[in-house]
Structures are given as structure tokens and as C-alpha cells.
Design a protein around this motif. Sequence first.
Motif, PDB file in Angstrom:
ATOM      1  N   SER A 105      39.560 -14.834   4.815  1.00 53.34           N
ATOM      2  CA  SER A 105      40.495 -16.023   4.667  1.00 53.34           C
ATOM      3  C   SER A 105      41.203 -16.197   3.286  1.00 53.34           C
ATOM      4  CB  SER A 105      39.772 -17.117   5.092  1.00 53.34           C
ATOM      5  OG  SER A 105      39.185 -17.311   6.451  1.00 53.34           O
ATOM      6  N   PHE A 106      40.244 -15.919   2.450  1.00 51.58           N
ATOM      7  CA  PHE A 106      40.667 -16.451   0.862  1.00 51.58           C
ATOM      8  C   PHE A 106      41.143 -14.956   0.162  1.00 51.58           C
ATOM      9  CE2 PHE A 106      37.618 -19.449   2.041  1.00 51.58           C
ATOM     10  CZ  PHE A 106      38.627 -21.000   2.038  1.00 51.58           C
ATOM     11  N   VAL A 107      42.460 -14.992  -0.067  1.00 57.79           N
ATOM     12  CA  VAL A 107      43.155 -13.725  -0.956  1.00 57.79           C
ATOM     13  C   VAL A 107      43.846 -14.260  -1.935  1.00 57.79           C
ATOM     14  CG1 VAL A 107      43.336 -12.233   1.185  1.00 57.79           C
ATOM     15  CG2 VAL A 107      45.200 -13.948   0.578  1.00 57.79           C
ATOM     16  N   PRO A 108      44.014 -13.352  -3.108  1.00 59.44           N
ATOM     17  CA  PRO A 108      44.596 -13.922  -4.523  1.00 59.44           C
ATOM     18  C   PRO A 108      45.848 -14.443  -4.199  1.00 59.44           C
ATOM     19  CG  PRO A 108      43.552 -11.810  -4.696  1.00 59.44           C
ATOM     20  CD  PRO A 108      43.430 -11.758  -3.223  1.00 59.44           C
ATOM     21  N   THR A 109      46.634 -14.035  -3.125  1.00 59.11           N
ATOM     22  CA  THR A 109      48.114 -14.599  -2.992  1.00 59.11           C
ATOM     23  C   THR A 109      47.792 -15.262  -1.613  1.00 59.11           C
ATOM     24  OG1 THR A 109      49.255 -12.908  -3.999  1.00 59.11           O
ATOM     25  CG2 THR A 109      50.369 -14.270  -2.664  1.00 59.11           C
ATOM     26  N   PRO A 110      47.815 -16.685  -1.466  1.00 59.36           N
ATOM     27  CA  PRO A 110      47.602 -17.377  -0.518  1.00 59.36           C
ATOM     28  C   PRO A 110      48.434 -17.070   0.652  1.00 59.36           C
ATOM     29  CG  PRO A 110      47.182 -18.953  -2.431  1.00 59.36           C
ATOM     30  CD  PRO A 110      47.788 -17.527  -2.788  1.00 59.36           C
TER      31      PRO A 110
END
Length: 207
Positions: free
Chosen positions: A185-190
Motif C-alpha cells: 500500500s505504501f510506496v515512495p511515490t504515493p
Amino acid sequence: MHVIADTHYELPVAVVVTCASASESPILRQRIGERFAEQPVLTERCDDFSTDRGLDAGETKALLWNTYRIRPLIDTRELWCAEKQESGFDPSSTITRPLFPDRTDTLVHTEMGNVRCRCPQTGEVRDLVFQGFAADRDTLKYRCPAAYVGEYVPGRRDLPRRRRCRSRCLWPDRSHQDFRTDRRSFVPTPHGSPSWHGGYNRRTALE
């Protein structure tokens, strides 16, 4: 046929053919490892890696960022089902879950990784303002929208003093979300951000 291509020059860098019954995600992770091992220069040149939602997997996103420091721009599938079985569920609504279940119930997030807040008095939900990604800390930075625009929120008085900020908002002025526990769900580029769309659109154009 599985093709990994450079979305800037629109040239293929890896091609493999498998039977249709083979699972795609493990093949993708295998090809990524083999290709970057054979051509380490690609690792240095690659800033982001995008695929459609059919290849959405936490293991793939974790491999790209944890091992190669490449930002995954992969569309996220909607897999949360428990909430859909609850009575009174509105199919048109977006499912959210507490961001910090053991700390506060006013911060929630969607399956796409969008972080929001819920006013304890009015029930109004607001998107937090994304303030960037701290790569050295593996942390996404968000700011209270009320504090960002200087807006007063009535529900502030319903929260303990330790959960208020100086800007009269519902939660601390800045929320640093460590996404290492949920790479899917959470990645460096939302997901859905302008940068995410920019990279994802290059994949769409190439395909």
C-alpha cells in the motif's frame, strides 16, 4: 510473452515466453533479478519501475525498493473484502482502515495508500497533504490539511492535548508514516500523485 522495456527510449531490455498457466508475479521478480545481475548499469539508470495492477504484489514492490532502490509505480488492486461483508456497507464508499490502530482512530488509510484524517466531532474525512519522501528514513511525510491552510477544526477540542498540534488541527502537525511494514500500500511515490501518474503514463504509452 513478458517484456521489460525502457520507457524513455521505448526499447525492450528483457523478453521471456512462458505458458499461460504460469504465475506472472514470480516470473517478473525472477526476470528483474536476472536482468539487473547481468546488466548492473540498468540498476544505476533506473529510477522507477511500472506495471499494471495485474502484477500488484507487496513482494515485488519490496524487491524493487529494498534491493535496488527503484521506485515501484504499480497500480494497486482492491483486495480488502472484510468490510464489504459488514451490514450497511456502502459500495460507493472507499474502504479505510486505521493507520495506527494502537495509537489513534482519527488517522486512516485506503488500500491505495492514501492517508486521511477523520474529525471526531463532524466525521468529515480529509486527505492529508503529501510533503515528500525521506529516502534516508524510508518515511513518507504528510501534513495536516487544516494546519497547511491555517484552518480551524472544531473536533480539535475532542482530542487529548498530546494529540493536538500548535496549528489547531486534529493530529500532530507532521505525520511520518514508516511504510516498511506494508510495502504493497505504501510506496515512495504515493499512488495517484502527479509523479506516480507521470511514470505510469509512460508505461501506458509504451504498451
